[in-house]
Design a protein around this motif. Structure first.
Motif, mmCIF file in Angstrom:
data_model
loop_
_atom_site.group_PDB
_atom_site.id
_atom_site.type_symbol
_atom_site.label_atom_id
_atom_site.label_comp_id
_atom_site.label_asym_id
_atom_site.label_seq_id
_atom_site.Cartn_x
_atom_site.Cartn_y
_atom_site.Cartn_z
ATOM 1 N N VAL A 81 17.606 -14.122 22.951
ATOM 2 C CA VAL A 81 18.329 -15.396 23.035
ATOM 3 C C VAL A 81 18.594 -15.933 21.628
ATOM 4 N N LEU A 82 17.614 -15.867 20.762
ATOM 5 C CA LEU A 82 17.785 -16.326 19.381
ATOM 6 C C LEU A 82 18.872 -15.521 18.682
ATOM 7 N N GLN A 83 18.868 -14.208 18.885
ATOM 8 C CA GLN A 83 19.880 -13.348 18.280
ATOM 9 C C GLN A 83 21.279 -13.711 18.788
ATOM 10 N N GLN A 84 21.406 -13.981 20.076
ATOM 11 C CA GLN A 84 22.705 -14.367 20.648
ATOM 12 C C GLN A 84 23.173 -15.715 20.095
ATOM 13 N N CYS A 85 22.250 -16.641 19.911
ATOM 14 C CA CYS A 85 22.593 -17.950 19.335
ATOM 15 C C CYS A 85 23.055 -17.806 17.889
ATOM 16 N N LYS A 86 22.363 -16.970 17.134
ATOM 17 C CA LYS A 86 22.768 -16.714 15.745
ATOM 18 C C LYS A 86 24.158 -16.089 15.703
ATOM 19 N N LEU A 87 24.396 -15.129 16.575
ATOM 20 C CA LEU A 87 25.692 -14.457 16.613
ATOM 21 C C LEU A 87 26.810 -15.438 16.971
ATOM 22 N N ALA A 88 26.586 -16.295 17.952
ATOM 23 C CA ALA A 88 27.602 -17.281 18.345
ATOM 24 C C ALA A 88 27.913 -18.226 17.183
ATOM 25 N N THR A 89 26.882 -18.652 16.462
ATOM 26 C CA THR A 89 27.074 -19.540 15.312
ATOM 27 C C THR A 89 27.867 -18.843 14.209
ATOM 28 N N ILE A 90 27.501 -17.625 13.903
ATOM 29 C CA ILE A 90 28.200 -16.858 12.865
ATOM 30 C C ILE A 90 29.654 -16.619 13.258
ATOM 31 N N GLU A 91 29.900 -16.225 14.495
ATOM 32 C CA GLU A 91 31.264 -15.958 14.960
ATOM 33 C C GLU A 91 32.119 -17.229 14.913
ATOM 34 N N GLY A 92 31.569 -18.339 15.369
ATOM 35 C CA GLY A 92 32.313 -19.594 15.353
ATOM 36 C C GLY A 92 32.636 -20.061 13.952
ATOM 37 N N PHE A 93 31.657 -19.978 13.062
ATOM 38 C CA PHE A 93 31.867 -20.393 11.671
ATOM 39 C C PHE A 93 32.881 -19.477 10.991
ATOM 40 N N THR A 94 32.742 -18.179 11.203
ATOM 41 C CA THR A 94 33.671 -17.213 10.608
ATOM 42 C C THR A 94 35.093 -17.455 11.099
ATOM 43 N N ASN A 95 35.251 -17.763 12.383
ATOM 44 C CA ASN A 95 36.572 -18.056 12.936
ATOM 45 C C ASN A 95 37.185 -19.275 12.243
ATOM 46 N N ALA A 96 36.393 -20.313 12.034
ATOM 47 C CA ALA A 96 36.891 -21.519 11.359
ATOM 48 C C ALA A 96 37.325 -21.199 9.933
ATOM 49 N N VAL A 97 36.535 -20.411 9.223
ATOM 50 C CA VAL A 97 36.870 -20.049 7.838
ATOM 51 C C VAL A 97 38.143 -19.208 7.796
ATOM 52 N N ARG A 98 38.211 -18.189 8.619
ATOM 53 C CA ARG A 98 39.339 -17.245 8.571
ATOM 54 C C ARG A 98 40.648 -17.832 9.080
ATOM 55 N N ASN B 178 31.852 -28.606 9.705
ATOM 56 C CA ASN B 178 30.620 -29.222 10.185
ATOM 57 C C ASN B 178 30.092 -28.495 11.408
ATOM 58 N N LEU B 179 28.787 -28.261 11.414
ATOM 59 C CA LEU B 179 28.113 -27.614 12.537
ATOM 60 C C LEU B 179 27.112 -28.599 13.134
ATOM 61 N N GLU B 180 27.032 -28.586 14.459
ATOM 62 C CA GLU B 180 26.010 -29.364 15.147
ATOM 63 C C GLU B 180 25.406 -28.472 16.214
ATOM 64 N N ILE B 181 24.107 -28.306 16.165
ATOM 65 C CA ILE B 181 23.409 -27.499 17.162
ATOM 66 C C ILE B 181 22.373 -28.396 17.831
ATOM 67 N N THR B 182 22.469 -28.496 19.151
ATOM 68 C CA THR B 182 21.537 -29.305 19.917
ATOM 69 C C THR B 182 20.829 -28.390 20.915
ATOM 70 N N VAL B 183 19.516 -28.442 20.907
ATOM 71 C CA VAL B 183 18.712 -27.584 21.779
ATOM 72 C C VAL B 183 18.146 -28.425 22.921
ATOM 73 N N ILE C 199 31.435 -26.966 16.447
ATOM 74 C CA ILE C 199 31.954 -26.660 15.119
ATOM 75 C C ILE C 199 33.230 -27.464 14.927
ATOM 76 N N TRP C 200 33.258 -28.262 13.880
ATOM 77 C CA TRP C 200 34.443 -29.050 13.543
ATOM 78 C C TRP C 200 35.029 -28.497 12.255
ATOM 79 N N ASP C 201 36.304 -28.116 12.314
ATOM 80 C CA ASP C 201 36.991 -27.675 11.106
ATOM 81 C C ASP C 201 38.078 -28.686 10.779
ATOM 82 N N MET C 202 38.696 -28.537 9.634
ATOM 83 C CA MET C 202 39.725 -29.472 9.182
ATOM 84 C C MET C 202 41.117 -28.848 9.243
#
Length: 80
Positions: A7-24, A37-42, A51-54
């Protein structure tokens, strides 16, 4: 039993994919310093990742029509 490491690995992957999408995509032509901006609520049973991008807003309906014009018109989808 939930495999917490998985589950932790999947959460990390989702965060990385979302952030990378915003950058690219959203920040492609913006200055390097433009924030993302990232907000993670557990919660007990779920995790929320926001994820908020500009970048410019994404027009899902236009993209679907562009990518799937035949299927779009045949199925008669409407997005509001």
């Amino acid at each position: 039993m939930v495999d917490r490491a998985s589950v932790l690995q999947q959460c990390k992957l989702a965060t990385i994919e979302g952030f990378t999408n915003a950058v690219r995509h959203a920040h492609k032509n913006l200055p390097f310093e433009t924030p993302i901006n990232l907000e993670i609520t557990v919660f007990n049973e779920r995790l929320e990742l926001k994820i908020w991008d500009m970048g410019e807003p994404f027009d899902l309906q236009a993209k679907l029509i562009e990518e799937l014009p035949v299927i779009w018109s045949e199925l008669g989808f409407m997005l509001d």
